[in-house]
Design a protein around this motif. Structure first.
Motif, PDB file in Angstrom:
ATOM      1  N   MET A 226       0.851  -1.180   0.000  1.00 29.97           N
ATOM      2  CA  MET A 226       0.000   0.000   0.000  1.00 29.97           C
ATOM      3  C   MET A 226       0.893   1.238   0.000  1.00 29.97           C
ATOM      4  SD  MET A 226      -2.911   1.150   2.798  1.00 29.97           S
ATOM      5  CE  MET A 226      -4.086  -0.073   2.336  1.00 29.97           C
ATOM      6  N   ARG A 227       0.530   2.184  -0.832  1.00 28.19           N
ATOM      7  CA  ARG A 227       1.301   3.427  -0.885  1.00 28.19           C
ATOM      8  C   ARG A 227       1.106   4.216   0.400  1.00 28.19           C
ATOM      9  NH1 ARG A 227      -0.578   6.321  -6.256  1.00 28.19           N
ATOM     10  NH2 ARG A 227      -2.210   6.739  -4.771  1.00 28.19           N
ATOM     11  N   VAL A 228       2.085   5.049   0.729  1.00 28.23           N
ATOM     12  CA  VAL A 228       2.028   5.853   1.953  1.00 28.23           C
ATOM     13  C   VAL A 228       0.784   6.741   1.953  1.00 28.23           C
ATOM     14  CG1 VAL A 228       3.189   7.685   3.249  1.00 28.23           C
ATOM     15  CG2 VAL A 228       4.516   5.790   2.289  1.00 28.23           C
ATOM     16  N   LYS A 229       0.482   7.349   0.799  1.00 30.45           N
ATOM     17  CA  LYS A 229      -0.694   8.214   0.687  1.00 30.45           C
ATOM     18  C   LYS A 229      -1.966   7.429   0.984  1.00 30.45           C
ATOM     19  CE  LYS A 229      -3.240  10.816  -2.740  1.00 30.45           C
ATOM     20  NZ  LYS A 229      -3.973  10.224  -3.810  1.00 30.45           N
ATOM     21  N   ASP A 230      -2.072   6.222   0.445  1.00 34.37           N
ATOM     22  CA  ASP A 230      -3.256   5.385   0.685  1.00 34.37           C
ATOM     23  C   ASP A 230      -3.355   4.987   2.149  1.00 34.37           C
ATOM     24  OD1 ASP A 230      -3.887   5.518  -2.021  1.00 34.37           O
ATOM     25  OD2 ASP A 230      -2.840   3.657  -2.495  1.00 34.37           O
ATOM     26  N   ALA A 231      -2.213   4.659   2.744  1.00 33.49           N
ATOM     27  CA  ALA A 231      -2.204   4.264   4.160  1.00 33.49           C
ATOM     28  C   ALA A 231      -2.646   5.439   5.036  1.00 33.49           C
ATOM     29  CB  ALA A 231      -0.814   3.777   4.570  1.00 33.49           C
ATOM     30  N   LEU A 232      -2.203   6.649   4.711  1.00 27.35           N
ATOM     31  CA  LEU A 232      -2.606   7.836   5.468  1.00 27.35           C
ATOM     32  C   LEU A 232      -4.115   8.045   5.342  1.00 27.35           C
ATOM     33  CD1 LEU A 232      -1.786  10.332   7.152  1.00 27.35           C
ATOM     34  CD2 LEU A 232      -1.501  11.552   4.966  1.00 27.35           C
ATOM     35  N   GLY A 233      -4.642   7.872   4.139  1.00 30.73           N
ATOM     36  CA  GLY A 233      -6.077   8.019   3.922  1.00 30.73           C
ATOM     37  C   GLY A 233      -6.881   6.999   4.715  1.00 30.73           C
ATOM     38  N   ARG A 234      -6.439   5.759   4.727  1.00 29.86           N
ATOM     39  CA  ARG A 234      -7.132   4.709   5.487  1.00 29.86           C
ATOM     40  C   ARG A 234      -7.057   4.994   6.992  1.00 29.86           C
ATOM     41  NH1 ARG A 234     -10.009   3.221   1.530  1.00 29.86           N
ATOM     42  NH2 ARG A 234      -9.091   1.855   0.007  1.00 29.86           N
ATOM     43  N   PHE A 235      -5.925   5.515   7.430  1.00 33.06           N
ATOM     44  CA  PHE A 235      -5.787   5.883   8.838  1.00 33.06           C
ATOM     45  C   PHE A 235      -6.799   6.970   9.198  1.00 33.06           C
ATOM     46  CE2 PHE A 235      -3.867   8.586  12.150  1.00 33.06           C
ATOM     47  CZ  PHE A 235      -3.754   7.658  13.175  1.00 33.06           C
ATOM     48  N   GLY A 236      -6.894   7.996   8.353  1.00 33.17           N
ATOM     49  CA  GLY A 236      -7.852   9.073   8.586  1.00 33.17           C
ATOM     50  C   GLY A 236      -9.282   8.565   8.606  1.00 33.17           C
ATOM     51  N   GLU A 237      -9.611   7.660   7.695  1.00 33.33           N
ATOM     52  CA  GLU A 237     -10.961   7.086   7.673  1.00 33.33           C
ATOM     53  C   GLU A 237     -11.258   6.328   8.962  1.00 33.33           C
ATOM     54  OE1 GLU A 237     -10.908   4.782   4.106  1.00 33.33           O
ATOM     55  OE2 GLU A 237     -10.993   6.560   2.821  1.00 33.33           O
ATOM     56  N   GLY A 238     -10.251   5.632   9.476  1.00 33.84           N
ATOM     57  CA  GLY A 238     -10.432   4.922  10.744  1.00 33.84           C
ATOM     58  C   GLY A 238     -10.694   5.877  11.895  1.00 33.84           C
ATOM     59  N   LEU A 239      -9.963   6.984  11.925  1.00 37.62           N
ATOM     60  CA  LEU A 239     -10.188   8.000  12.966  1.00 37.62           C
ATOM     61  C   LEU A 239     -11.601   8.564  12.879  1.00 37.62           C
ATOM     62  CD1 LEU A 239      -6.871  10.087  12.913  1.00 37.62           C
ATOM     63  CD2 LEU A 239      -7.618   8.473  14.669  1.00 37.62           C
ATOM     64  N   VAL A 240     -12.044   8.840  11.669  1.00 39.10           N
ATOM     65  CA  VAL A 240     -13.373   9.419  11.481  1.00 39.10           C
ATOM     66  C   VAL A 240     -14.451   8.396  11.838  1.00 39.10           C
ATOM     67  CG1 VAL A 240     -14.972  10.384   9.788  1.00 39.10           C
ATOM     68  CG2 VAL A 240     -12.578  11.109   9.798  1.00 39.10           C
ATOM     69  N   ASP A 241     -14.237   7.148  11.476  1.00 39.60           N
ATOM     70  CA  ASP A 241     -15.172   6.081  11.846  1.00 39.60           C
ATOM     71  C   ASP A 241     -15.366   6.079  13.368  1.00 39.60           C
ATOM     72  OD1 ASP A 241     -16.222   3.466  12.615  1.00 39.60           O
ATOM     73  OD2 ASP A 241     -15.690   2.750  10.630  1.00 39.60           O
ATOM     74  N   GLU A 242     -14.260   6.083  14.114  1.00 40.09           N
ATOM     75  CA  GLU A 242     -14.327   6.111  15.583  1.00 40.09           C
ATOM     76  C   GLU A 242     -15.009   7.386  16.087  1.00 40.09           C
ATOM     77  OE1 GLU A 242     -10.474   5.555  17.324  1.00 40.09           O
ATOM     78  OE2 GLU A 242     -10.059   3.796  16.080  1.00 40.09           O
ATOM     79  N   HIS A 243     -14.684   8.522  15.458  1.00 41.08           N
ATOM     80  CA  HIS A 243     -15.263   9.816  15.828  1.00 41.08           C
ATOM     81  C   HIS A 243     -16.788   9.788  15.688  1.00 41.08           C
ATOM     82  CE1 HIS A 243     -15.901  14.183  15.867  1.00 41.08           C
ATOM     83  NE2 HIS A 243     -16.506  14.058  14.701  1.00 41.08           N
TER      84      HIS A 243
ATOM     85  N   LEU B 215     -17.273   5.506  -1.954  1.00 42.77           N
ATOM     86  CA  LEU B 215     -17.737   6.324  -0.833  1.00 42.77           C
ATOM     87  C   LEU B 215     -16.917   5.943   0.387  1.00 42.77           C
ATOM     88  CD1 LEU B 215     -21.612   6.098  -1.306  1.00 42.77           C
ATOM     89  CD2 LEU B 215     -20.087   7.975  -1.960  1.00 42.77           C
ATOM     90  N   ASP B 216     -16.315   6.926   1.051  1.00 38.43           N
ATOM     91  CA  ASP B 216     -15.466   6.634   2.204  1.00 38.43           C
ATOM     92  C   ASP B 216     -16.271   6.019   3.338  1.00 38.43           C
ATOM     93  OD1 ASP B 216     -13.250   7.622   0.855  1.00 38.43           O
ATOM     94  OD2 ASP B 216     -13.456   9.622   1.717  1.00 38.43           O
ATOM     95  N   LEU B 217     -17.328   6.706   3.759  1.00 35.64           N
ATOM     96  CA  LEU B 217     -18.182   6.206   4.842  1.00 35.64           C
ATOM     97  C   LEU B 217     -19.632   6.540   4.525  1.00 35.64           C
ATOM     98  CD1 LEU B 217     -16.109   7.564   7.843  1.00 35.64           C
ATOM     99  CD2 LEU B 217     -16.444   5.159   7.364  1.00 35.64           C
ATOM    100  N   VAL B 218     -20.512   5.624   4.902  1.00 37.93           N
ATOM    101  CA  VAL B 218     -21.949   5.860   4.833  1.00 37.93           C
ATOM    102  C   VAL B 218     -22.462   5.559   6.236  1.00 37.93           C
ATOM    103  CG1 VAL B 218     -24.139   5.221   3.758  1.00 37.93           C
ATOM    104  CG2 VAL B 218     -22.011   5.146   2.411  1.00 37.93           C
ATOM    105  N   ALA B 219     -23.192   6.522   6.806  1.00 37.25           N
ATOM    106  CA  ALA B 219     -23.610   6.383   8.201  1.00 37.25           C
ATOM    107  C   ALA B 219     -25.006   6.941   8.412  1.00 37.25           C
ATOM    108  CB  ALA B 219     -22.617   7.116   9.105  1.00 37.25           C
ATOM    109  N   LEU B 220     -25.574   6.589   9.544  1.00 34.32           N
ATOM    110  CA  LEU B 220     -26.854   7.151   9.970  1.00 34.32           C
ATOM    111  C   LEU B 220     -26.621   8.090  11.139  1.00 34.32           C
ATOM    112  CD1 LEU B 220     -29.320   4.120   9.922  1.00 34.32           C
ATOM    113  CD2 LEU B 220     -29.384   6.143   8.456  1.00 34.32           C
ATOM    114  N   ASP B 221     -27.091   9.321  10.981  1.00 32.29           N
ATOM    115  CA  ASP B 221     -27.113  10.306  12.057  1.00 32.29           C
ATOM    116  C   ASP B 221     -28.585  10.446  12.423  1.00 32.29           C
ATOM    117  OD1 ASP B 221     -26.822  12.415  13.805  1.00 32.29           O
ATOM    118  OD2 ASP B 221     -26.317  13.889  12.256  1.00 32.29           O
TER     119      ASP B 221
END
Length: 118
Positions: A1-18, A38-44
């Motif tokens: 995985m490219r560094v840029k992709d890994a950073l993006g996945r890390f950010g998505e994980g943080l947002v998922d937890e948030h 789509l990065d995330l699909v959620a219910l608010d």
């Protein structure tokens, strides 16, 4: 995985937890449709929220949210329609949020949540 992709996945994980910490139900992550993802699909509550996550290490190339251009938003809207059709979902309403994540080389990451950008 490219560094840029890994950073993006890390950010998505943080947002998922948030989002889960705010009581949201995350329905999908990295959902692929025709012509994109789509990065995330959620219910608010009863509202379906399509969340675009942009993660950067610094502001040297601008704020992460600046990368979400009009053509990108149009693509997200098309993909949201595909997601709804694939899941036969009928939410009360649908919106698109952008979450900007800054992950500095030192210090804690920051999250800025922009609600209803479309």
């Amino acid at each position: 995985m490219r560094v840029k992709d890994a950073l993006g996945r890390f950010g998505e994980g943080l947002v998922d937890e948030h989002l889960r910490g705010r009581g949201w139900e995350v329905l999908d992550r990295n959902w692929r449709g025709t012509g994109g993802e789509l990065d995330l699909v959620a219910l608010d509550g009863a509202e379906l929220v399509v969340v675009e996550v942009k993660t950067r290490r610094s502001l040297a190339f601008g704020h992460p949210a600046e990368a979400v251009t009009a053509p990108k938003l149009a693509r997200i809207r098309r993909l949201a329609g595909q997601w709804l059709a694939a899941h036969e979902a009928r939410p009360a309403s649908v919106r698109v949020d952008v979450v900007a994540v800054l992950v500095p080389r030192r210090g804690a990451p920051t999250i800025e949540h922009l609600v209803g950008v479309v």
